[in-house]
Scaffold this motif. Structure first.
Motif, PDB file in Angstrom:
ATOM      1  N   GLY A 123       0.896  -1.186   0.085  1.00 12.54           N
ATOM      2  CA  GLY A 123       0.228  -0.076  -0.076  1.00 12.54           C
ATOM      3  C   GLY A 123       0.755   1.252  -0.076  1.00 12.54           C
ATOM      4  O   GLY A 123       0.630   2.270  -0.744  1.00 12.54           O
ATOM      5  N   SER A 124       1.773   1.214   0.711  1.00 16.51           N
ATOM      6  CA  SER A 124       2.949   2.488   0.976  1.00 16.51           C
ATOM      7  C   SER A 124       3.547   2.613  -0.329  1.00 16.51           C
ATOM      8  O   SER A 124       3.728   3.821  -0.685  1.00 16.51           O
ATOM      9  N   THR A 125       3.810   1.713  -1.013  1.00 11.65           N
ATOM     10  CA  THR A 125       4.752   1.713  -2.298  1.00 11.65           C
ATOM     11  C   THR A 125       3.845   2.533  -3.381  1.00 11.65           C
ATOM     12  O   THR A 125       4.313   3.210  -4.096  1.00 11.65           O
ATOM     13  N   TYR A 126       2.306   1.739  -3.499  1.00 14.39           N
ATOM     14  CA  TYR A 126       1.496   2.263  -4.394  1.00 14.39           C
ATOM     15  C   TYR A 126       1.161   3.900  -4.047  1.00 14.39           C
ATOM     16  O   TYR A 126       0.875   4.711  -4.844  1.00 14.39           O
ATOM     17  N   TYR A 127       1.195   3.905  -2.826  1.00 17.29           N
ATOM     18  CA  TYR A 127       1.009   5.768  -2.332  1.00 17.29           C
ATOM     19  C   TYR A 127       2.124   6.318  -2.897  1.00 17.29           C
ATOM     20  O   TYR A 127       1.968   7.478  -3.118  1.00 17.29           O
ATOM     21  N   SER A 128       3.317   5.906  -2.887  1.00 16.68           N
ATOM     22  CA  SER A 128       4.509   6.637  -3.303  1.00 16.68           C
ATOM     23  C   SER A 128       4.235   6.672  -4.632  1.00 16.68           C
ATOM     24  O   SER A 128       4.910   7.738  -5.083  1.00 16.68           O
ATOM     25  N   LEU A 129       3.793   5.839  -5.446  1.00 19.51           N
ATOM     26  CA  LEU A 129       3.802   6.017  -6.905  1.00 19.51           C
ATOM     27  C   LEU A 129       2.470   6.832  -7.241  1.00 19.51           C
ATOM     28  O   LEU A 129       2.350   7.211  -8.506  1.00 19.51           O
ATOM     29  N   GLY A 130       1.775   7.477  -6.060  1.00 20.39           N
ATOM     30  CA  GLY A 130       0.585   7.955  -6.604  1.00 20.39           C
ATOM     31  C   GLY A 130      -0.703   7.473  -6.929  1.00 20.39           C
ATOM     32  O   GLY A 130      -1.779   7.841  -7.559  1.00 20.39           O
ATOM     33  N   GLN A 131      -0.600   6.029  -6.819  1.00 14.72           N
ATOM     34  CA  GLN A 131      -1.797   5.377  -7.013  1.00 14.72           C
ATOM     35  C   GLN A 131      -2.714   4.869  -5.893  1.00 14.72           C
ATOM     36  O   GLN A 131      -2.510   4.091  -5.295  1.00 14.72           O
TER      37      GLN A 131
END
Length: 870
Positions: free
Chosen positions: A663-671
């Motif tokens: 979740g945090s990775t996709y958050y960093s990707l703006g997704q």
């Protein structure tokens, strides 16, 4: 465990079955081939024929389950035969077996698999099911051949990789050939009539041949089998097991009294036995290897030639019949105990070395001498526990739990420790609620009989279980109760353990200074008692606590001390944890490549020793490090690998961590919507297992995602829910984080004073718990808000103080609590006077809307030390 297949020299028929199995062996998607059928139909012989003729396998291994061997026994045997390293802990064994089976193309036979199943079809040791599930769900060139009376239950999604062959009787021609091979002659019509009535049942035919030879001599004409003999022996089609009972009666009746008694006595043995073991059960008469081979010739025993000599065991159907007919074998069990005592040693390296003790335990339970059996278990417990044979502990302790009825206070106390042993074993296997139930049962008994030491032990175990569940305040309460009793009774060694456990719980709650105090107290006590492993655990706890406080060099120093001890005492699993601690510290320092190196070392050891949980932890940490580096796809790959491992091992709490990382990775990707999906999955797991801290973290993450979507009120609602839980469980560090996020949300809404109030509350907590890095973060947030509200002097002071704290902590720029866009500016300023001057002007003119004083002070403080050195 019998490693040799049955002999197949006198092979007859089964041409179609052999062809079918050979075809399956060559198929790309077939990983398991099973033969089912009632006892005596020749399942093992058919597989032995396939085993002998199979080609293109690097290695072929045979295991006959003559008893309910725990997975730990079979798994370690398998790794040894494959020439692979065996992990010390049982919890690591499943991973090691599966990983090593993928390294080549092997043929494995699991003969008499029904021995591992209960009457209702459930597995005695669930690890076998987990193994088959995991192995069938992964790519492998290895093939497993199984014989079983019944087809075991497997998940539907694995059935495409399995083939099952129900086995019936021999064809008429094959059965006739079998009779001829057994020296039964006569008219073809009479032989065929006999085969028809016997339904081609191989064991039935062999037993009848044995009876005929006993009556008629070495060469027998089928005409000797008159109609009245058919009726006496009960040869009725489609009722082969009833017929075998009749024939066994007739066959046993034709033995000498000595051999009759020997046969029944031998039925008490579980493993295969040799002539010496057999003679121990009939000491009043001479028993020779020839006697045993004579019983094998009548098909009453199965024989195999090993390097050490001939060994014998029963066909399962015959063994079951003999046990049913044997009568009172009390004296025979006592003789078996005496025999195993005579061959037992105290030099143990593998579980096979304690086979005599395990067999003594079995025979004592058969005699209902449960207290003596418990003494054997106590004698072996440290060996089993230190090497992680948890399912073996559960198997032995469960029998005592089910059958032992204590009759006095001393026995009640010992029985309570059996329950304690069960609780600890389930806890190490990650089945925390089962563990808690057992610890409550043991606690009730200790309270009833007034055993204060046992009471303290049960309270401590309950604290550990709740700590694993994330219910830290409950854990702390139990540890305090346990510590009070240990102080009262002067149990110094266990006092140190309670202090260390309290440190763990307070650290989990974010109360780092209190955790440090407990770890230091534990070190003092453990230094007196010489408990090296517990001392290393306390040092590791101190390292983690200082890491959370942002004092990374101190954290690294403590981690180095703990790692040195773990290496010295060969605690490989703890070694991986220390390496992960190093990685986390360097990740916090912004030295991501160094962090990755340590996590890779930890992962390598986890894979080597088969530590599945450690493997997942290292993969998660690698995901975190690559996410910090901005290499998001690589981070996602590591999180996904960790999820695969955790789904197979049912570690739900760690699974939630992987989902959070994704979740945090996709958050960093703006997704953000994808991030929300993963955060919701993590929240569902935390709710399922009762992990309140995990629940609060997921709610907090959902708030961040919705805030990024501009849905500020929804974000605030999630933050408030998270804050309520953190206050409920006493998580001060988490409480500060939620207050910070609420401040940021209200800032986005333009409600600056409300935002300031929340950041000030967060700052107060950071000051209280001694979190210097967090203190700097709160000051930076306040500095920005003070500037936005025109309070320039207060903003300057807050920014100056934040910068000073970060310099005192000797943090590199990457670890500073500043927006990422300022990192490159600060690094540019460090190059020289010209660069510093340009950045200073940039702060005044390029960002008139930004934090002019914050940028300028930060740049000056960063560049000052560099300029002074020039």
């Amino acid at each position: 465990m019998n490693e040799l297949p049955p002999e197949t020299q006198n092979w007859h028929g089964r041409i179609e079955e052999l062809a079918q199995m050979q075809e399956w062996l060559q198929a790309d998607n077939v990983r398991l081939i099973g033969i089912t059928g009632t006892g005596g139909y020749g399942k093992s012989s058919l597989v032995a024929k396939v085993f002998a003729t199979a080609q293109s396998f690097e290695k072929k291994l045979w295991a006959t389950f003559s008893q309910n061997y725990p997975f730990a026994v079979w798994g370690r045997w398998l790794l040894e035969k494959l020439g692979k390293a065996t992990p010390e802990k049982e919890a690591d064994l499943l991973t090691a077996v599966c990983n090593n089976l993928r390294t080549g193309r092997y043929l494995l036979v699991l003969d008499n698999l029904e021995t591992l199943l209960e009457a209702n079809g459930e597995w005695h040791d669930q690890t076998y099911y987990d193994f088959l599930l995991r192995w069938l769900s992964s790519d492998s060139n290895t093939v497993i051949l199984v014989t079983s009376r019944e087809q075991p239950q497997l998940p539907p999604n694995t059935l495409n990789y399995c083939r099952w062959l129900p086995l019936k009787g021999l064809s008429t021609d094959a059965a006739v050939a079998l009779l001829e091979g057994l020296d039964i002659q006569g008219a073809d019509s009479e032989i065929r009539e006999f085969v028809k009535q016997a339904d081609g049942h191989p064991l039935l035919i062999k037993l009848v041949a044995g009876v005929l030879h006993a009556d008629e001599g070495d060469v027998v004409d089928i005409s000797a089998l008159r109609q009245n003999i058919f009726e006496i022996l009960g040869l009725h089609r489609y009722d082969s097991e009833a017929s075998i009972g009749k024939i066994l009666d007739a066959s046993i009746a034709r033995l000498t009294p000595k051999l009759q008694q020997l046969l029944f006595n031998l039925s008490v043995y579980r493993p295969a036995f040799n002539a010496t073991a057999a003679a121990a059960l009939l000491p009043e008469q001479e028993v020779t290897q020839a006697d045993l081979r004579g019983l094998a010739k009548r098909s009453l025993l199965q024989e195999n030639k090993l390097e050490s000599g001939w060994v014998f065991e029963f066909q399962p159907l015959i063994l079951a019949y003999l046990k049913q007919q044997a009568g009172d074998l009390t004296e025979v069990h006592e003789r078996a105990i005496a025999y195993y005592q005579s061959i037992a040693t105290e030099s143990w390296h593998t579980i096979e070395d304690i086979t005599p003790q395990l067999e003594i335990f079995y025979h004592l339970c058969e005699l209902k001498q449960y207290r003596q059996a418990n003494n054997i278990l106590y004698f072996c417990h440290n060996f089993l526990d230190l090497r992680g044979y948890y399912t073996t502990i559960i198997e032995l302790s469960s029998r005592l739990e089910k059958e032992w009825q204590p009759s006095n206070q001393d026995e009640n106390s010992e029985f309570a420790y059996v329950l304690t042993s069960l609780g600890n074993a389930y806890q190490f296997l990650g089945q925390y609620q089962i563990a808690i139930d057992y610890h409550h049962q043991s606690l009730a008994i200790f309270l009833e009989i007034g055993d204060r030491k046992g009471e303290a032990i049960s309270l401590n175990n309950l604290g550990n279980a709740y700590n694993f569940l994330g219910q830290y305040q409950i854990a702390i309460d139990y540890h305090h109760q346990s510590l009070a009793i240990k102080l009262e009774i002067g149990d110094r060694t266990r006092e140190g353990g309670s202090l260390c456990n309290l440190g763990n719980a307070y650290r989990s709650l974010g109360q780092y200074q209190q955790a440090i105090d407990y770890y230091q107290q534990a070190l003092i006590v453990l230094g007196e008692t010489g408990q090296r492993e517990f001392r290393a655990n306390s040092l590791a706890g101190l390292g983690n606590a200082y890491n959370s406080l942002g004092q990374y060099q101190i954290a690294i120093d403590y981690s180095q001390q703990s790692l040195a001890i773990f290496i010295e005492i060969s605690a490989r699993r703890s070694e991986t944890a220390s390496l992960n601690d190093f990685g986390k510290a360097y990740n916090s320092l912004g030295q991501y490549q160094k962090a990755i190196d340590y996590h890779q070392q930890s992962l390598a050891i986890s894979l080597e020793i088969g530590d599945r949980k450690g493997e997942a932890t290292s993969l998660n940490n690698l995901g975190n490090a690559y996410r910090s580096l901005g290499q998001y796809q690589q981070a996602i790959d590591y999180y996904q690998q960790a999820l695969i491992v955790l789904r197979e091992t049912n570690h739900h709490d760690f699974r939630a961590n992987s989902l959070t990382g994704l979740g945090s990775t996709y958050y960093s990707l703006g997704q953000y919507q994808q991030a929300i999906d993963y955060y919701q999955q993590s929240l569902a797991i935390s709710l399922e297992i009762g992990d309140r801290k995990g629940e609060a973290a997921s709610l907090n993450n959902l708030g961040c995602a919705y805030q990024s979507l501009g849905q500020y009120q929804k974000a605030i609602n999630f933050y408030q829910q998270s804050l309520a839980i953190k206050r409920e469980i006493g998580d001060r560090n988490g409480e500060a984080a939620s207050l910070t996020n609420l401040g940021c949300a209200y800032q986005s809404l333009g409600q600056y004073q409300k935002a300031i109030d929340y950041h000030q509350q967060s700052l107060a907590i950071k000051l209280e718990i001694g979190d210097r890095k967090g203190e700097a973060q709160s000051l930076q947030n306040l500095a920005q808000l003070y500037y936005l509200t025109g309070r320039i002097k207060e903003g300057y002071a807050a920014a100056f103080q934040a910068t000073q704290i970060q310099e005192e902590l000797e943090l590199p720029i990457e670890a500073w609590a500043i927006p990422k866009w300022q990192y490159s500016i600060a690094k540019f300023a460090q190059r020289g006077k010209l660069q510093l001057g340009l950045c200073f002007l940039l702060g005044f003119f390029a960002f008139p809307f930004a934090l002019v004083f914050i940028v300028s002070v930060m740049l000056w403080r960063v560049g000052k030390s560099q300029l002074l050195r020039r």
